[in-house]
Write an enzyme that holds these catalytic residues in place. Structure first.
Site, PDB file in Angstrom:
ATOM      1  N   HIS A  25     -21.452 -23.711 -15.589  1.00  0.00           N
ATOM      2  CA  HIS A  25     -21.342 -23.267 -14.604  1.00  0.00           C
ATOM      3  C   HIS A  25     -21.217 -21.599 -14.352  1.00  0.00           C
ATOM      4  O   HIS A  25     -21.959 -21.076 -13.274  1.00  0.00           O
ATOM      5  CB  HIS A  25     -20.203 -23.141 -14.001  1.00  0.00           C
ATOM      6  CG  HIS A  25     -19.276 -23.339 -12.409  1.00  0.00           C
ATOM      7  ND1 HIS A  25     -19.937 -24.034 -11.276  1.00  0.00           N
ATOM      8  CD2 HIS A  25     -18.904 -22.053 -11.652  1.00  0.00           C
ATOM      9  CE1 HIS A  25     -18.711 -23.461 -10.437  1.00  0.00           C
ATOM     10  NE2 HIS A  25     -18.627 -22.293 -10.661  1.00  0.00           N
ATOM     11  N   GLU A  26     -20.479 -20.613 -15.050  1.00  0.00           N
ATOM     12  CA  GLU A  26     -20.138 -19.273 -14.503  1.00  0.00           C
ATOM     13  C   GLU A  26     -21.497 -18.421 -15.132  1.00  0.00           C
ATOM     14  O   GLU A  26     -21.838 -17.688 -15.009  1.00  0.00           O
ATOM     15  CB  GLU A  26     -19.167 -19.025 -16.024  1.00  0.00           C
ATOM     16  CG  GLU A  26     -17.567 -19.607 -15.653  1.00  0.00           C
ATOM     17  CD  GLU A  26     -17.029 -19.349 -13.897  1.00  0.00           C
ATOM     18  OE1 GLU A  26     -17.877 -17.996 -13.839  1.00  0.00           O
ATOM     19  OE2 GLU A  26     -17.003 -19.482 -14.275  1.00  0.00           O
ATOM     20  N   THR A  53       0.417  -1.179   0.054  1.00  0.00           N
ATOM     21  CA  THR A  53      -0.101   0.123  -0.126  1.00  0.00           C
ATOM     22  C   THR A  53       1.075   0.976   0.024  1.00  0.00           C
ATOM     23  O   THR A  53       0.535   2.100   0.084  1.00  0.00           O
ATOM     24  CB  THR A  53      -0.748   0.046   1.548  1.00  0.00           C
ATOM     25  OG1 THR A  53      -0.266   0.131   2.309  1.00  0.00           O
ATOM     26  CG2 THR A  53      -2.116  -1.033   1.171  1.00  0.00           C
TER      27      THR A  53
HETATM   28  P1  ADP Z   1       4.677  -1.559   1.405  1.00  0.00           P
HETATM   29  O1  ADP Z   1       5.824  -1.351   1.690  1.00  0.00           O
HETATM   30  O2  ADP Z   1       3.533  -1.087   1.986  1.00  0.00           O
HETATM   31  O3  ADP Z   1       4.613  -2.541   1.130  1.00  0.00           O
HETATM   32  P2  ADP Z   1       5.783  -0.411  -0.621  1.00  0.00           P
HETATM   33  O4  ADP Z   1       6.138   1.140  -0.316  1.00  0.00           O
HETATM   34  O5  ADP Z   1       6.861  -1.161  -1.085  1.00  0.00           O
HETATM   35  O6  ADP Z   1       4.798  -1.198  -0.261  1.00  0.00           O
HETATM   36  O7  ADP Z   1       4.814  -0.237  -2.858  1.00  0.00           O
HETATM   37  C1  ADP Z   1       5.822  -0.975  -3.701  1.00  0.00           C
HETATM   38  C2  ADP Z   1       5.342  -0.080  -5.289  1.00  0.00           C
HETATM   39  O8  ADP Z   1       3.891   0.202  -5.336  1.00  0.00           O
HETATM   40  C3  ADP Z   1       6.003   1.201  -4.730  1.00  0.00           C
HETATM   41  O9  ADP Z   1       7.267   1.308  -5.007  1.00  0.00           O
HETATM   42  C4  ADP Z   1       5.295   2.399  -5.920  1.00  0.00           C
HETATM   43  O10 ADP Z   1       5.713   1.590  -6.967  1.00  0.00           O
HETATM   44  C5  ADP Z   1       3.490   1.569  -5.779  1.00  0.00           C
HETATM   45  N1  ADP Z   1       2.882   1.926  -4.687  1.00  0.00           N
HETATM   46  C6  ADP Z   1       2.442   1.400  -3.101  1.00  0.00           C
HETATM   47  N2  ADP Z   1       1.691   2.493  -3.157  1.00  0.00           N
HETATM   48  C7  ADP Z   1       1.590   3.550  -3.736  1.00  0.00           C
HETATM   49  C8  ADP Z   1       1.036   4.277  -3.483  1.00  0.00           C
HETATM   50  N3  ADP Z   1       0.133   5.504  -2.552  1.00  0.00           N
HETATM   51  N4  ADP Z   1       1.107   5.322  -4.303  1.00  0.00           N
HETATM   52  C9  ADP Z   1       1.746   5.420  -4.893  1.00  0.00           C
HETATM   53  N5  ADP Z   1       2.873   4.472  -6.276  1.00  0.00           N
HETATM   54  C10 ADP Z   1       1.648   3.136  -4.559  1.00  0.00           C
HETATM   55 ZN    ZN Z   2     -17.584 -20.854  -9.403  1.00  0.00          ZN
END
Ligand code: ADP
Ligand code: ZN
Ligand code: MG
Length: 651
Positions: free
Chosen positions: A461-462, A244
């Protein structure tokens, strides 16, 4: 060789002798090998040489039985005349280091004698007179050189081997290794003088950015805060699901404040050797203090910060590391502008001592982005990619509910790769939407061919799922249905229609309807083919999970009412839950779940029975086309319904 090594280890492990240590074994083996080699060499040479008295040597000289004399500082080696017949001492076949040394050792077949060296002024004159060749070898002449060659050199060689061996071991164990316990080495943590990342690179985390802004301001103007007597937070904990943007945010804080960024991962801290982690913590804080103002970032702090009492086994190393971290957190002078950030997705297992005021007392939640957040994140990442005019990020954001920032970044990249694959110079909307599917469901598996029979079953199914949704919500249920198998295991795949506004609350009826939709796939199979297949296992799992939550967590069953029977253990990872109730209650919960599932399955079946015409028609259409859109689905669905109603109107 390898087998011998094993034997050594096994034997010594059993007896518990000091030989357990691999280094000691190694030294013992090398000493033994050196001794053996020397013994062998001297035995071989001794066998062929006979010691004689000095006067015997003079006698031999006079008799003309000497062909050559080699004089060294401590002995005289005498070579007799070459013998025509084979000498009585049969030459043994000698293999030295794989080279046949027999010939060299036998030295033609001259008998060799030696005698001690006696300073004899007449000797040289006599040798000259008799025309006997004499010499003194340049190398190997002094006993010191001799000693060096036979004893010191092998040991030096072995020492070198041992050093290499230790280097290898320490590399395998990571970091300091055997020799470097307590000694911090170069690559313990990363230092970036400038991260080059700002808050503009982080999208959709407005609240988190706001909380972190204060820290940035503090790093810019620490005096402002100390003047008034305000104490700055020493540490902040970034909490949220993986991907995130926690790491990204920490870097952005350093980038915004324009200060160095010290980072390391919690898992790197915890070593095999007790005391290494603690010394690294000490070292890190010392280094960082000297560079303040700066940011220290500890990623995955749960690896060290695990609650000390909640462990099955005590881990001395981790405990020491944690204690060191706690004392460093208390010790550093925050007025200098040192801020410790940490990230975790398992805050619930952190030691309480880490979270008390004065340590990581600030908690910054970094949640998965909402609709607008996703669109913003996509915009950040699409900036680096060439796009054409068809691109609609809003549509993509709608289709990616539940995706984290890292997923979205990945999707944009997949789309760019796809564009290259098709030989285009810009990314279009189709690339983007296809990459969404690839991330969610895996790549299309072209080589997995379903048999016609399987294709029929998957199709029904789908369509069963889709129809149940359409009938209950009375809106277009899906964006796309396909029966092209995907690499992540799905044989068919229904892409849900995204909700224009995101829902944060669900009522009981909605949840029950959802269970009905899950079960409608199997219901269609049974209705049409009177068969049960393995294709419904994932549906059943998810339906059961939902029913269980309704009962144990949402207080939605009459039987149990508002009792919390389960609680979520790790909210930000898989969301697994633990039961808080007795065994008897668990049994009753299971019964209740079975009841709900049976009811909903019957409802699903009835829905499909009532709409069998639509089911048949759409499924047959899907079998022919393999992939249909939500619009096509709705068109057939509406037409069938109208056809059905018309005769009724006529009656
Ligand atoms: P975490 O440390 O929370 O697991 P990261 O900071 O390592 O996640 O995020 C991995 C990549 O995902 C970042 O390098 C970026 O490219 C992308 N990313 C994640 N969150 C964002 C955000 N809020 N805005 C822009 N890019 C993001
Ligand atoms: Zn199914
Ligand atoms: Mg991270």
């Amino acid at each position: 060789m390898a087998m011998n090594d094993n034997k050594h280890k096994n034997g010594s492990d059993g007896s518990g002798s000091p030989f357990r240590n691999p280094i000691i074994i190694f030294i013992v083996i090398s000493v033994a090998a050196t001794l053996l080699l020397n013994l062998l060499l001297s035995a071989m040479t001794a066998q062929r040489r006979t010691e004689i008295k000095y006067n015997e040597f003079i006698k031999m000289l006079d008799k003309g039985e000497v062909s050559e004399v080699v004089i060294t500082s401590d002995r005289i080696t005498i070579y007799g005349l070459p013998q025509t017949e084979q000498s009585e001492v049969s030459t043994p076949s000698v293999m030295l280091f794989g080279i046949d040394a027999t010939e060299a050792l036998s030295e033609a077949s001259r008998p060799i004698y030696y005698t001690g060296y006696i300073p004899d002024d007449e000797l040289l004159g006599k040798l000259n007179e008799l025309g006997v060749e004499y010499s003194t070898p340049v190398e190997n002449s002094s006993p010191i050189v001799n000693f060096l060659l036979t004893w010191v050199l092998p040991f030096a060689f072995m020492y070198l081997m041992i050093m290499l061996f230790m280097r290898f071991m320490s590399k395998r164990m990571g970091g300091g290794g055997i020799m470097g316990i307590g000694q911090s080495q170069a690559k313990m943590y990363n230092v970036e003088d400038k991260t080059g990342i700002t808050f503009a690179d982080v999208a959709g985390q407005e609240e988190a950015k706001e909380s972190l802004n204060e820290i940035v301001d503090f790093l810019h103007h620490p005096a402002k805060y100390t003047a008034i007597g305000a104490k700055q937070p020493r540490g902040a904990l970034l909490v949220g699901p993986p991907g995130t943007g926690k790491t990204l945010l920490a870097k952005a804080v350093a980038g915004e404040a324009n200060v160095p960024f010290f980072s390391l991962s919690g898992s790197e801290f915890v070593e095999m050797f007790v005391g290494v982690g603690a010394s690294r913590v000490r070292d890190l804080f010392k280094q960082a203090s000297s560079k303040a103002p700066c940011i220290i970032f500890i990623d995955e702090i749960d690896a060290i910060g695990k609650s000390r009492d909640a462990q099955m086994m005590s881990n001395d190393e981790r405990e020491q590391t944690l204690n060191q971290l706690l004392s460093e957190m208390d010790g550093f002078d925050s007025s200098k502008g040192l801020v410790v950030l940490a990230a975790t997705n398992r805050p619930e297992i952190l030691d309480k001592a880490l979270l008390r005021p004065g340590r990581f007392d600030r908690r910054i939640i970094v949640e998965k982005p909402d609709l607008k957040g996703r669109e913003d994140i996509l915009r950040v990442h699409i900036k680096n990619v060439k796009t054409d005019s068809t691109v609609d990020l809003h549509e993509m954001a709608l289709a990616t509910s539940g995706a984290a920032g890292a997923d979205l970044a990945n999707m944009v990249n997949e789309a760019a790769l796809r564009a290259v694959r098709f030989g285009r110079t810009a990314v279009n909307q189709e690339d983007l939407m296809d990459s969404v599917e690839v991330i969610i469901a895996g790549k299309e598996k072209k080589d997995r061919i379903l048999s016609p029979e399987e294709k029929r079953i998957v199709s029904f199914h789908e369509v069963g799922h889709a129809l149940a949704t359409a009938l209950q919500k009375n809106t277009q249920p899906v964006q796309k249905i396909t029966i092209v198998p995907r690499t992540m295991g799905a044989l068919g795949y229904t892409m849900q229609m995204p909700d224009e506004e995101e829902k944060y609350l669900n009522d009981r009826d909605e949840l029950l309807d959802q269970i009905t939709v899950f079960l409608a796939g199997r219901a269609a199979e049974e209705l049409v083919f009177n068969k049960m297949t393995t294709g419904a296992s994932n549906d059943i799992e998810r339906a059961t999970e939902l029913a269980r939550r309704m009962i144990t967590m949402f207080g939605m069953s009459e039987r149990f009412g508002l009792v919390g029977l389960e609680s979520i253990q790790n909210k930000y990872l898989d969301g697994r839950s633990v039961a808080n109730c007795s065994e008897e209650t668990k049994t009753e919960i299971d019964r209740e779940i079975i009841k709900i599932m049976k009811e909903r399955y019957e409802i699903a079946k009835q829905l499909l029975i009532d709409n069998r015409d639509a089911l048949d028609e759409i499924a047959e259409y899907l079998i022919r086309k393999e992939t249909i859109t939500g619009d096509e689905f709705m068109t057939i669905f509406r037409r069938v319904k109208e056809n059905r109603e018309k005769p009724e109107e006529n009656e």
